[in-house]
Scaffold this motif. Structure first.
Motif, PDB file in Angstrom:
ATOM      1  N   ASP A  23       0.859  -1.192   0.000  1.00 55.56           N
ATOM      2  CA  ASP A  23       0.000   0.000   0.000  1.00 55.56           C
ATOM      3  C   ASP A  23       0.894   1.242   0.000  1.00 55.56           C
ATOM      4  N   PRO A  24       0.920   2.015  -1.074  1.00 56.66           N
ATOM      5  CA  PRO A  24       1.794   3.212  -1.115  1.00 56.66           C
ATOM      6  C   PRO A  24       1.491   4.187   0.015  1.00 56.66           C
ATOM      7  N   ALA A  25       0.269   4.169   0.566  1.00 56.82           N
ATOM      8  CA  ALA A  25      -0.078   5.091   1.651  1.00 56.82           C
ATOM      9  C   ALA A  25       0.810   4.869   2.860  1.00 56.82           C
ATOM     10  N   VAL A  26       1.248   3.631   3.084  1.00 58.26           N
ATOM     11  CA  VAL A  26       2.095   3.332   4.233  1.00 58.26           C
ATOM     12  C   VAL A  26       3.406   4.110   4.127  1.00 58.26           C
ATOM     13  N   ALA A  27       4.044   4.059   2.966  1.00 57.34           N
ATOM     14  CA  ALA A  27       5.304   4.781   2.780  1.00 57.34           C
ATOM     15  C   ALA A  27       5.101   6.281   2.914  1.00 57.34           C
ATOM     16  N   MET A  28       3.993   6.766   2.348  1.00 54.71           N
ATOM     17  CA  MET A  28       3.729   8.213   2.415  1.00 54.71           C
ATOM     18  C   MET A  28       3.532   8.667   3.863  1.00 54.71           C
ATOM     19  N   LEU A  29       2.751   7.905   4.628  1.00 55.19           N
ATOM     20  CA  LEU A  29       2.498   8.275   6.026  1.00 55.19           C
ATOM     21  C   LEU A  29       3.770   8.167   6.858  1.00 55.19           C
ATOM     22  N   ASN A  30       4.560   7.117   6.598  1.00 56.79           N
ATOM     23  CA  ASN A  30       5.841   7.009   7.293  1.00 56.79           C
ATOM     24  C   ASN A  30       6.732   8.210   7.000  1.00 56.79           C
ATOM     25  N   GLN A  31       6.733   8.656   5.734  1.00 53.57           N
ATOM     26  CA  GLN A  31       7.567   9.794   5.357  1.00 53.57           C
ATOM     27  C   GLN A  31       7.140  11.064   6.098  1.00 53.57           C
ATOM     28  N   ARG A  32       5.820  11.215   6.306  1.00 53.37           N
ATOM     29  CA  ARG A  32       5.342  12.387   7.053  1.00 53.37           C
ATOM     30  C   ARG A  32       5.845  12.356   8.500  1.00 53.37           C
ATOM     31  N   LEU A  33       5.872  11.172   9.101  1.00 54.25           N
ATOM     32  CA  LEU A  33       6.410  11.064  10.464  1.00 54.25           C
ATOM     33  C   LEU A  33       7.907  11.323  10.481  1.00 54.25           C
ATOM     34  N   VAL A  34       8.612  10.843   9.464  1.00 50.69           N
ATOM     35  CA  VAL A  34      10.051  11.095   9.372  1.00 50.69           C
ATOM     36  C   VAL A  34      10.321  12.592   9.260  1.00 50.69           C
ATOM     37  N   SER A  35       9.468  13.308   8.513  1.00 50.92           N
ATOM     38  CA  SER A  35       9.637  14.759   8.373  1.00 50.92           C
ATOM     39  C   SER A  35       9.479  15.458   9.714  1.00 50.92           C
ATOM     40  N   LEU A  36       8.497  15.000  10.522  1.00 50.15           N
ATOM     41  CA  LEU A  36       8.336  15.576  11.859  1.00 50.15           C
ATOM     42  C   LEU A  36       9.582  15.333  12.700  1.00 50.15           C
ATOM     43  N   ASP A  39      12.488  17.622  11.561  1.00 52.69           N
ATOM     44  CA  ASP A  39      12.315  19.059  11.800  1.00 52.69           C
ATOM     45  C   ASP A  39      12.809  19.390  13.208  1.00 52.69           C
ATOM     46  N   ALA A  40      13.789  20.285  13.316  1.00 58.44           N
ATOM     47  CA  ALA A  40      14.356  20.624  14.625  1.00 58.44           C
ATOM     48  C   ALA A  40      13.321  21.207  15.571  1.00 58.44           C
ATOM     49  N   ARG A  41      12.267  21.836  15.014  1.00 66.71           N
ATOM     50  CA  ARG A  41      11.241  22.453  15.860  1.00 66.71           C
ATOM     51  C   ARG A  41      10.329  21.417  16.493  1.00 66.71           C
ATOM     52  N   THR A  42      10.184  20.246  15.862  1.00 62.08           N
ATOM     53  CA  THR A  42       9.188  19.269  16.329  1.00 62.08           C
ATOM     54  C   THR A  42       9.783  17.911  16.664  1.00 62.08           C
ATOM     55  N   VAL A  79      -1.786  10.328  11.880  1.00 65.22           N
ATOM     56  CA  VAL A  79      -0.637  11.110  11.416  1.00 65.22           C
ATOM     57  C   VAL A  79      -0.979  12.598  11.433  1.00 65.22           C
ATOM     58  N   ALA A  80      -2.199  12.950  10.990  1.00 69.47           N
ATOM     59  CA  ALA A  80      -2.612  14.361  11.002  1.00 69.47           C
ATOM     60  C   ALA A  80      -2.644  14.901  12.425  1.00 69.47           C
ATOM     61  N   ILE A  81      -3.137  14.081  13.367  1.00 68.98           N
ATOM     62  CA  ILE A  81      -3.164  14.508  14.773  1.00 68.98           C
ATOM     63  C   ILE A  81      -1.740  14.710  15.288  1.00 68.98           C
ATOM     64  N   ALA A  82      -0.832  13.801  14.952  1.00 72.14           N
ATOM     65  CA  ALA A  82       0.561  13.941  15.389  1.00 72.14           C
ATOM     66  C   ALA A  82       1.177  15.219  14.837  1.00 72.14           C
ATOM     67  N   GLU A  83       0.922  15.503  13.545  1.00 78.45           N
ATOM     68  CA  GLU A  83       1.466  16.726  12.940  1.00 78.45           C
ATOM     69  C   GLU A  83       0.897  17.968  13.616  1.00 78.45           C
ATOM     70  N   ALA A  84      -0.427  17.994  13.816  1.00 75.89           N
ATOM     71  CA  ALA A  84      -1.065  19.160  14.440  1.00 75.89           C
ATOM     72  C   ALA A  84      -0.576  19.358  15.865  1.00 75.89           C
ATOM     73  N   SER A  85      -0.492  18.273  16.623  1.00 75.97           N
ATOM     74  CA  SER A  85      -0.053  18.370  18.017  1.00 75.97           C
ATOM     75  C   SER A  85       1.392  18.865  18.095  1.00 75.97           C
ATOM     76  N   ALA A  86       2.264  18.324  17.241  1.00 73.89           N
ATOM     77  CA  ALA A  86       3.669  18.729  17.273  1.00 73.89           C
ATOM     78  C   ALA A  86       3.820  20.205  16.932  1.00 73.89           C
TER      79      ALA A  86
END
Length: 293
Positions: A23-36, A39-42, A79-86
């Protein structure tokens, strides 16, 4: 507590052992967590939410076909909740840091020359306003996403309220410094003042003018010297002068006389507006100088 944080951070840093190719969504969602994480701020924020997001991605990677849509939806939400919270925590951290910096500078400003202290307070006020507007923008964007972002909104609103209260306190302190400096430089006392919805209102009492006359008394002229210093040092806004008397026309002449005295003392004439008002006997022979906010 420290061990728990280290354990969560270790789980976040470990790669997920999932079949991303299914499922390509798995890689995409993992990449979003890796970006968080990158990021030095989060990088050290919202650890629990990111761990929950990783768990949801793991479930997605192992989901059967009939469970795939629901698992993908839940993983995306996590993932969206993690991004918003961070990002919300990062915004709160920046606001807190700004607050600490501002408090330290205000303490230091009290030991420095008064003009520099006022300039620093104004710079911090503008910076705090920009930070509060940015926090509000993040709050509004988060509100449309999830209930977790609504929690972040409440926290940011609370921080913004405290920040506004401290900015107001800094402005009051700056005005106090300006009053003290004006009285020190002029050697005279300012007239009594109060704050209302029009701004700061200075009142020249009934002995400011002789009955039926528009020439300020000696006491009023001394107060005007201090007031001119105050207007030139601390308050740069528009100034409204209102003269009162029970007789027609006298109030206007008194207001004009006060304006002329302030201009002679160095206040810019384009800042001053003089007007007369007919008043009852209890207010006759008085005047007000209103410094707009």
């Amino acid at each position: 507590m420290g061990i728990r944080i280290l354990l969560v951070a270790g789980l976040l840093a470990a790669p997920l052992l999932v079949a991303a190719a299914e499922d390509p969504a798995v890689a995409m969602l993992n990449q979003r967590l890796v970006s968080l994480q990158a990021d030095a701020r989060t990088t050290d924020l919202a650890a629990l939410e990111r761990l929950q997001a990783q768990q949801a991605i793991a479930v997605l990677a192992k989901a059967k076909r009939k469970e795939l849509d629901q698992a993908r939806y839940l993983a995306e939400r996590r993932v969206a909740i993690a991004e918003a919270s961070a990002r919300a925590e990062a915004a709160r951290r920046e606001v807190d840091q700004l607050e600490r910096t501002r408090s330290e500078l205000l303490v230091e400003a009290s030991r420095r020359e008064a003009a520099r202290a006022r300039q620093e307070a104004e710079r911090l006020r503008v910076q705090a306003q920009i930070q509060a507007e940015e926090a509000e923008r993040l709050r509004q964007a988060a509100e449309a996403e999830t209930l977790a972002r609504q929690d972040a909104e409440a926290a940011l609103t609370s921080v913004a309220g405290k920040q506004a209260a401290r900015v107001s306190s800094a402005q009051q302190n700056a005005a106090k410094l300006a009053r003290e400096e004006a009285e020190l430089v002029s050697g005279k006392k300012l007239p009594p003042s109060r704050f209302d919805n029009r701004g700061e209102v200075f009142t020249l009492a009934g002995d400011a003018f002789a009955a039926g006359q528009a020439t300020p008394s000696a006491a009023a002229r001394d107060q005007l010297k201090a007031l001119a210093e105050y207007l030139n040092i601390g308050r740069k806004g528009r100034v409204i002068i209102e003269g009162y008397d029970s007789a027609n026309g006298v109030g206007q002449r008194r207001a004009q006389a006060l304006k002329d005295a302030l201009v002679a003392a160095g206040v810019g004439a384009n800042r001053l507006q003089a007007s007369g008002k007919k008043a009852a006997a209890t207010r006759a022979r008085s005047a007000e100088v209103i410094v707009a906010p």
